[in-house]
Write a protein that holds these residues in place. Structure first.
Motif, mmCIF file in Angstrom:
data_model
loop_
_atom_site.group_PDB
_atom_site.id
_atom_site.type_symbol
_atom_site.label_atom_id
_atom_site.label_comp_id
_atom_site.label_asym_id
_atom_site.label_seq_id
_atom_site.Cartn_x
_atom_site.Cartn_y
_atom_site.Cartn_z
ATOM 1 N N VAL A 175 3.194 74.884 46.986
ATOM 2 C CA VAL A 175 4.339 74.994 47.626
ATOM 3 C C VAL A 175 5.272 76.244 47.218
ATOM 4 O O VAL A 175 5.725 76.982 48.081
ATOM 5 N N GLU A 176 5.145 76.336 45.734
ATOM 6 C CA GLU A 176 6.204 77.343 45.320
ATOM 7 C C GLU A 176 5.603 79.021 45.594
ATOM 8 O O GLU A 176 6.032 79.685 45.998
ATOM 9 N N GLY A 208 16.582 82.626 50.681
ATOM 10 C CA GLY A 208 15.400 83.068 49.959
ATOM 11 C C GLY A 208 15.316 84.405 49.520
ATOM 12 O O GLY A 208 14.934 84.618 48.403
ATOM 13 N N ILE A 209 15.635 85.399 50.337
ATOM 14 C CA ILE A 209 15.868 86.711 50.187
ATOM 15 C C ILE A 209 16.967 86.883 48.653
ATOM 16 O O ILE A 209 16.623 87.551 48.015
ATOM 17 N N GLY A 210 18.027 86.336 48.993
ATOM 18 C CA GLY A 210 19.064 86.573 47.892
ATOM 19 C C GLY A 210 18.521 86.008 46.597
ATOM 20 O O GLY A 210 18.901 86.624 45.514
ATOM 21 N N THR A 211 18.084 84.648 46.538
ATOM 22 C CA THR A 211 17.764 84.076 45.243
ATOM 23 C C THR A 211 16.572 84.913 44.557
ATOM 24 O O THR A 211 16.239 85.098 43.422
ATOM 25 N N ARG A 213 9.876 83.816 33.905
ATOM 26 C CA ARG A 213 11.274 84.397 34.018
ATOM 27 C C ARG A 213 11.678 84.480 35.370
ATOM 28 O O ARG A 213 13.027 84.683 35.447
ATOM 29 N N ILE A 214 10.998 84.218 36.328
ATOM 30 C CA ILE A 214 11.272 84.588 37.618
ATOM 31 C C ILE A 214 10.631 83.281 38.537
ATOM 32 O O ILE A 214 9.383 82.919 38.234
ATOM 33 N N LYS A 215 11.354 82.595 39.303
ATOM 34 C CA LYS A 215 10.540 81.585 39.884
ATOM 35 C C LYS A 215 11.282 81.110 41.405
ATOM 36 O O LYS A 215 12.383 81.268 41.367
ATOM 37 N N PRO A 216 10.575 80.933 42.317
ATOM 38 C CA PRO A 216 11.030 80.664 43.749
ATOM 39 C C PRO A 216 11.767 79.448 43.444
ATOM 40 O O PRO A 216 11.534 78.420 42.908
ATOM 41 N N THR A 220 22.847 75.305 55.339
ATOM 42 C CA THR A 220 23.146 74.715 54.261
ATOM 43 C C THR A 220 22.133 74.627 53.018
ATOM 44 O O THR A 220 22.453 73.810 52.049
ATOM 45 N N HIS A 221 21.135 75.112 53.294
ATOM 46 C CA HIS A 221 20.032 75.150 52.251
ATOM 47 C C HIS A 221 20.359 76.399 51.170
ATOM 48 O O HIS A 221 21.026 77.145 51.304
ATOM 49 N N ILE A 222 19.815 76.079 50.097
ATOM 50 C CA ILE A 222 19.741 77.106 48.977
ATOM 51 C C ILE A 222 18.369 77.390 48.679
ATOM 52 O O ILE A 222 17.608 76.544 48.034
ATOM 53 N N GLY A 223 17.896 78.538 48.772
ATOM 54 C CA GLY A 223 16.669 79.009 48.626
ATOM 55 C C GLY A 223 15.713 78.816 49.730
ATOM 56 O O GLY A 223 16.043 78.940 50.888
#
Length: 335
Positions: free
Chosen positions: A123-124, A159-162, A299-302, A324-327
Motif C-alpha cells: 500500500v505504501e 500527496g504531492i505536498g507531503t 527518513r522519508i515515508k509516504p 479533507t484527506h492528508i496524504g
C-alpha cells in the motif's frame, strides 16, 4: 516467462464522463506484456487528481495508453515481455504508468519499474511513484532546489505536498507550505515544514515576507494557479524559480512581468503523464539512486490517509474531491 495467468481480470472503468458514481467495476481481458514491458499483478494502486480529471472527461490518456484510470501501482511481476533483462517473475515492484492502474493486472514499460523500497508495504509503495516522480522532476530538476534554499509548496497536505516537504527537508532546504485547516497545517509541520500557513485565515504573502526578512523564497511548487501566481511572484527571491504542475484556480492569469525581469525569475512547469518512456526511466533511475536509500533508512515515508478496495474506487474519488484527506488515498486489489 511467468506463471499461468487468467484470461480476464477485474478492473474499474469510466462508464461516461461525470462524478465518482461513473466509476464501474467490470471484467476485461487481462493485458499481455509487449516487447520491453512486464506484467504486474497489482496489489495496490494510488489515487491521484489526474484520475479525477480523466473521470470528468478533462484529461484524456496519451495515445496508446489504457483508457482505465490509475497512474501508479505496486505488486509482483508475473510475466515478462521480449527484451526485458532486469526483472524476474515474482519481483516486488512499484511503477509509474500512463493508465490502467485500477485493475488486477497492468502492463508497465520496464524502465518505469522500481523495486518496492525497503521497509514499505505494498500500500505504501503504491503511494510513491506518481508523487515522487512529480516532486523530483519539478522541484529538484526544473526548480533546481539546492541545500540552504527555501521552497514554498501550495497544497502542503496533499500527496504531492507531503512528499515535497519530506524530500526538500532531506536535501537541506527550508520549507513553507499552505494548507486549508489548522489540522492540515499541524500535520505538515510534523512532517518537517518550517512554517505551515492556513490560507483560510492567513495571507501567505505577508507571512513569508516577514519570515524571510523580505527576501522571499527560491522555489515555488504551485498546483493552484490562477491568482496565486501573481502572489507567488511577489514573494520570490532574486533568481527564483516558479514551477506550475496544476491549476485548481484555472490556467489563465494576468501578470505584471516587471518583477519577473528585475528579479530574474524563471517561470516553468510540466506534466508527467505524456512524457516518453525514456524520460520516465531517467527519472526512475534518479529516484533509485538519490531517494530510495532515504526511504530505506526511514527518513522519508509516504503518508497514507485511507485505503479502499478496488470496487469502491468511487468512494475513494469522493473522498479526494472533499479535500479533507492528508496524504495519499490508495486502492487495494485482490486476485
Amino acid at each position: 516467462m511467468g506463471i499461468a495467468l487468467p484470461d480476464t481480470m477485474t478492473c474499474v472503468e469510466i462508464s461516461q464522463p461525470g462524478g465518482p458514481e461513473v466509476l464501474r467495476a467490470t471484467e476485461r481481458p487481462a493485458p499481455i506484456p509487449g516487447p520491453g514491458e512486464v506484467l504486474v499483478a497489482v496489489e495496490a494502486a494510488g489515487v491521484n487528481r489526474p484520475d479525477m480529471l480523466q473521470r470528468q472527461g478533462r484529461y484524456d490518456p496519451p495515445p496508446g495508453a489504457s483508457d482505465l484510470p490509475g497512474l501508479e501501482i505496486a505488486g509482483r511481476v508475473v510475466a515478462i515481455g521480449e527484451g526485458v533483462m532486469d526483472w524476474g517473475a515474482d519481483d516486488k515492484v512499484c511503477a509509474l504508468v500512463a493508465g490502467g492502474g485500477y485493475a488486477q493486472y497492468c502492463t508497465v514499460p520496464a524502465p518505469q519499474l522500481l523495486p518496492v523500497p525497503k521497509g514499505l508495504s505494498m500500500v505504501e509503495a503504491a503511494a510513491v511513484p506518481e508523487t515522487f516522480f512529480t516532486v523530483w522532476t519539478n522541484v529538484f530538476e526544473r526548480g533546481a532546489l539546492r541545500p540552504g534554499e527555501t521552497l514554498l509548496v501550495h497544497g502542503g497536505s496533499s500527496g504531492i505536498g507531503t512528499t515535497a516537504i519530506q524530500l526538500a527537508k532531506a536535501f537541506g532546504a527550508r520549507v513553507f507550505v499552505t494548507a486549508g485547516s489548522a489540522d492540515k497545517c499541524r500535520a505538515c509541520e510534523e512532517l518537517g515544514a518550517d512554517r505551515a500557513i492556513d490560507y483560510k485565515t492567513e495571507d501567505f504573502v505577508a507571512v513569508i515576507k516577514e519570515a524571510t526578512g523580505g527576501r522571499g523564497v527560491d522555489v515555488v511548487l504551485d498546483m493552484v494557479g490562477g491568482d496565486y501566481i501573481a502572489r507567488d511572484i511577489e514573494i520570490m527571491a532574486p533568481d527564483g524559480r516558479h514551477v506550475s504542475i496544476a491549476f485548481l484556480h484555472g490556467p489563465k492569469v494576468s501578470l505584471n512581468f516587471f518583477p519577473v525581469m528585475t528579479k530574474r525569475l524563471t517561470l516553468t512547469g510540466s506534466t508527467l503523464r505524456a512524457r516518453s518512456v525514456e524520460e520516465k526511466g531517467r527519472i526512475a533511475a534518479a529516484l533509485r539512486e538519490k531517494v530510495w536509500p532515504l526511504i530505506g533508512e526511514g527518513r522519508i515515508k509516504p503518508v497514507i490517509h485511507k485505503t479502499f478496495p478496488l470496487a469502491r474506487a468511487a468512494d475513494a474519488h469522493a473522498l479526494m474531491e472533499s479535500s479533507t484527506h492528508i496524504g495519499k488515498i490508495v486502492l487495494t486489489v485482490e486476485e
